[in-house]
Design an enzyme around this catalytic site. Structure first.
Site, mmCIF file in Angstrom:
data_model
loop_
_atom_site.group_PDB
_atom_site.id
_atom_site.type_symbol
_atom_site.label_atom_id
_atom_site.label_comp_id
_atom_site.label_asym_id
_atom_site.label_seq_id
_atom_site.Cartn_x
_atom_site.Cartn_y
_atom_site.Cartn_z
ATOM 1 N N GLY A 290 0.883 -1.175 0.000
ATOM 2 C CA GLY A 290 0.000 0.000 0.000
ATOM 3 C C GLY A 290 0.905 1.205 0.000
ATOM 4 O O GLY A 290 1.900 1.237 -0.714
ATOM 5 N N GLU A 291 0.614 2.206 0.813
ATOM 6 C CA GLU A 291 1.527 3.345 0.988
ATOM 7 C C GLU A 291 2.073 3.272 2.402
ATOM 8 O O GLU A 291 1.324 3.449 3.367
ATOM 9 C CB GLU A 291 0.786 4.657 0.792
ATOM 10 C CG GLU A 291 0.782 5.188 -0.624
ATOM 11 C CD GLU A 291 2.143 5.149 -1.307
ATOM 12 O OE1 GLU A 291 2.204 4.582 -2.415
ATOM 13 O OE2 GLU A 291 3.134 5.663 -0.755
ATOM 14 N N SER A 292 3.374 3.037 2.504
ATOM 15 C CA SER A 292 3.928 2.844 3.844
ATOM 16 C C SER A 292 3.754 4.076 4.724
ATOM 17 O O SER A 292 3.562 3.955 5.932
ATOM 18 C CB SER A 292 5.394 2.432 3.763
ATOM 19 O OG SER A 292 6.106 3.274 2.902
ATOM 20 N N CYS B 267 6.106 -5.490 0.330
ATOM 21 C CA CYS B 267 6.227 -4.166 -0.278
ATOM 22 C C CYS B 267 6.169 -3.069 0.790
ATOM 23 O O CYS B 267 7.096 -2.983 1.597
ATOM 24 C CB CYS B 267 5.189 -3.987 -1.379
ATOM 25 S SG CYS B 267 5.678 -2.717 -2.549
ATOM 26 N N ARG C 133 12.692 3.260 -0.085
ATOM 27 C CA ARG C 133 11.339 3.294 -0.676
ATOM 28 C C ARG C 133 11.414 3.662 -2.147
ATOM 29 O O ARG C 133 12.307 4.367 -2.570
ATOM 30 C CB ARG C 133 10.493 4.379 -0.010
ATOM 31 C CG ARG C 133 9.886 4.013 1.275
ATOM 32 C CD ARG C 133 8.995 5.168 1.730
ATOM 33 N NE ARG C 133 7.678 5.134 1.120
ATOM 34 C CZ ARG C 133 6.854 6.180 1.069
ATOM 35 N NH1 ARG C 133 7.219 7.347 1.544
ATOM 36 N NH2 ARG C 133 5.662 6.063 0.506
ATOM 37 N N ILE D 236 5.691 -3.246 -7.643
ATOM 38 C CA ILE D 236 4.906 -2.036 -7.903
ATOM 39 C C ILE D 236 5.429 -0.919 -7.003
ATOM 40 O O ILE D 236 5.256 -0.961 -5.786
ATOM 41 C CB ILE D 236 3.407 -2.278 -7.622
ATOM 42 C CG1 ILE D 236 2.886 -3.472 -8.437
ATOM 43 C CG2 ILE D 236 2.594 -1.022 -7.917
ATOM 44 C CD1 ILE D 236 1.503 -3.955 -8.030
ATOM 45 N N ARG D 237 6.074 0.050 -7.611
ATOM 46 C CA ARG D 237 6.723 1.138 -6.838
ATOM 47 C C ARG D 237 7.419 0.553 -5.605
ATOM 48 O O ARG D 237 7.238 0.981 -4.473
ATOM 49 C CB ARG D 237 5.698 2.204 -6.437
ATOM 50 C CG ARG D 237 5.045 2.865 -7.653
ATOM 51 C CD ARG D 237 4.099 3.979 -7.272
ATOM 52 N NE ARG D 237 4.820 5.038 -6.591
ATOM 53 C CZ ARG D 237 4.428 5.598 -5.446
ATOM 54 N NH1 ARG D 237 3.331 5.200 -4.856
ATOM 55 N NH2 ARG D 237 5.118 6.570 -4.902
ATOM 56 N N HIS E 57 4.990 -8.488 -4.562
ATOM 57 C CA HIS E 57 3.622 -8.772 -4.102
ATOM 58 C C HIS E 57 3.238 -10.229 -4.348
ATOM 59 O O HIS E 57 2.604 -10.532 -5.368
ATOM 60 C CB HIS E 57 2.627 -7.892 -4.859
ATOM 61 C CG HIS E 57 2.645 -6.462 -4.446
ATOM 62 N ND1 HIS E 57 1.824 -5.944 -3.473
ATOM 63 C CD2 HIS E 57 3.417 -5.431 -4.866
ATOM 64 C CE1 HIS E 57 2.075 -4.656 -3.317
ATOM 65 N NE2 HIS E 57 3.037 -4.318 -4.154
ATOM 66 N N GLU F 178 0.925 -11.792 -3.108
ATOM 67 C CA GLU F 178 -0.541 -11.943 -3.043
ATOM 68 C C GLU F 178 -1.192 -11.638 -4.391
ATOM 69 O O GLU F 178 -2.379 -11.858 -4.566
ATOM 70 C CB GLU F 178 -1.125 -11.059 -1.924
ATOM 71 C CG GLU F 178 -1.287 -9.572 -2.239
ATOM 72 C CD GLU F 178 0.030 -8.782 -2.241
ATOM 73 O OE1 GLU F 178 1.112 -9.389 -2.124
ATOM 74 O OE2 GLU F 178 -0.049 -7.554 -2.395
HETATM 75 N N1 GLN Z 1 5.779 2.802 -2.759
HETATM 76 C C1 GLN Z 1 5.060 2.281 -1.635
HETATM 77 C C2 GLN Z 1 5.661 2.751 -0.318
HETATM 78 O O1 GLN Z 1 6.841 2.803 -0.174
HETATM 79 C C3 GLN Z 1 4.999 0.785 -1.643
HETATM 80 C C4 GLN Z 1 4.244 0.323 -2.831
HETATM 81 C C5 GLN Z 1 3.516 -0.949 -2.646
HETATM 82 O O2 GLN Z 1 3.303 -1.404 -1.514
HETATM 83 N N2 GLN Z 1 3.095 -1.512 -3.745
HETATM 84 O O3 GLN Z 1 4.936 3.002 0.572
#
Ligand code: GLN
Length: 197
Positions: free
Chosen positions: A46-48, A78, A105, A134-135, A171, A173
């Site tokens: 998600g977004e940490s 992630c 990150r 993903i990012r 990921h 999942e």
């Molecule tokens: N870029 C996100 C972060 O550092 C992580 C991305 C993700 O969990 N897919 O929070």
């Protein structure tokens, strides 16, 4: 066995679905009291920064930190890996500090924001594991108690284990390959002892 999936923000439903496929009881966790009686925790992607803020706002941060110290198995994927780290490149994130890893990150830059890579991961067997990034973060540094489980071709560390803590930059999942989750469940049940893989 009961696994709690942190559901403050991010891809928690996908983890719950995979655990159900593995016939493991799984429930979303949003409040500290829901942590009672768990055998393991998953912190999803998600977004940490959001996850860390919500964990602080909902009084989950210290609770989860204490459970990690007490030896509860935790898988972070992630953004979840960012949360497990002891150091994060980004200063506005308060990580749990559970694993002796330094994490950067959004480490892959815009050009390759998202990509897939077949990962060789000997603990899962010979067949490569489909890594979906993903990012994604990467593991910049790890101390000697941390076992690196997978690297990209250039050598970048993207999955690690330290005792009962497991982290992936990708990921698992989002694939239909259940082996990474099965590996975590084996840690929870004690079938994968430290150093015996
Ligand atoms: N870029 C996100 C972060 O550092 C992580 C991305 C993700 O969990 N897919 O929070």
């Amino acid at each position: 066995m009961k696994i709690g999936v942190l559901a403050s923000q991010g891809a928690f439903a996908e983890h719950i679905a995979i655990l159900h496929q593995l016939k493991v009881e799984a429930l979303p966790i949003r409040l500290p009291r829901e942590l009672n009686g768990l055998d393991g925790i998953i912190i999803p992607g998600g977004e940490s920064s959001s996850i860390s803020k919500l964990m602080l706002d909902y009084h989950l941060m210290n609770e989860v930190r204490n459970l990690a110290e007490d030896g509860l198995p935790i898988l972070g994927t992630c953004a979840g890996m960012v949360l497990l780290a002891s150091k994060v490149s980004d200063l506005d994130i308060e990580p749990l500090g559970a694993m002796d890893i330094t994490v950067r990150r959004n480490a892959f830059g815009r050009q390759i924001d998202s990509f897939e890579a077949e990962l060789s991961m000997p603990v899962l067997g010979e067949k490569p594991f489909p890594g979906i990034f993903i990012r994604a973060p990467l593991i910049e540094q790890a101390n000697s108690e941390v076992e690196i489980l997978a690297r990209l071709n250039g050598g970048t560390a993207v999955a690690a284990r330290q005792g009962k803590l497991l982290a992936s930059a990708f990921h698992p999942e989002l694939t239909d390959d259940l082996r990474f989750h099965q590996y975590f469940i084996d840690i929870v049940t004690g079938n994968r002892k430290v150093g015996l893989e």
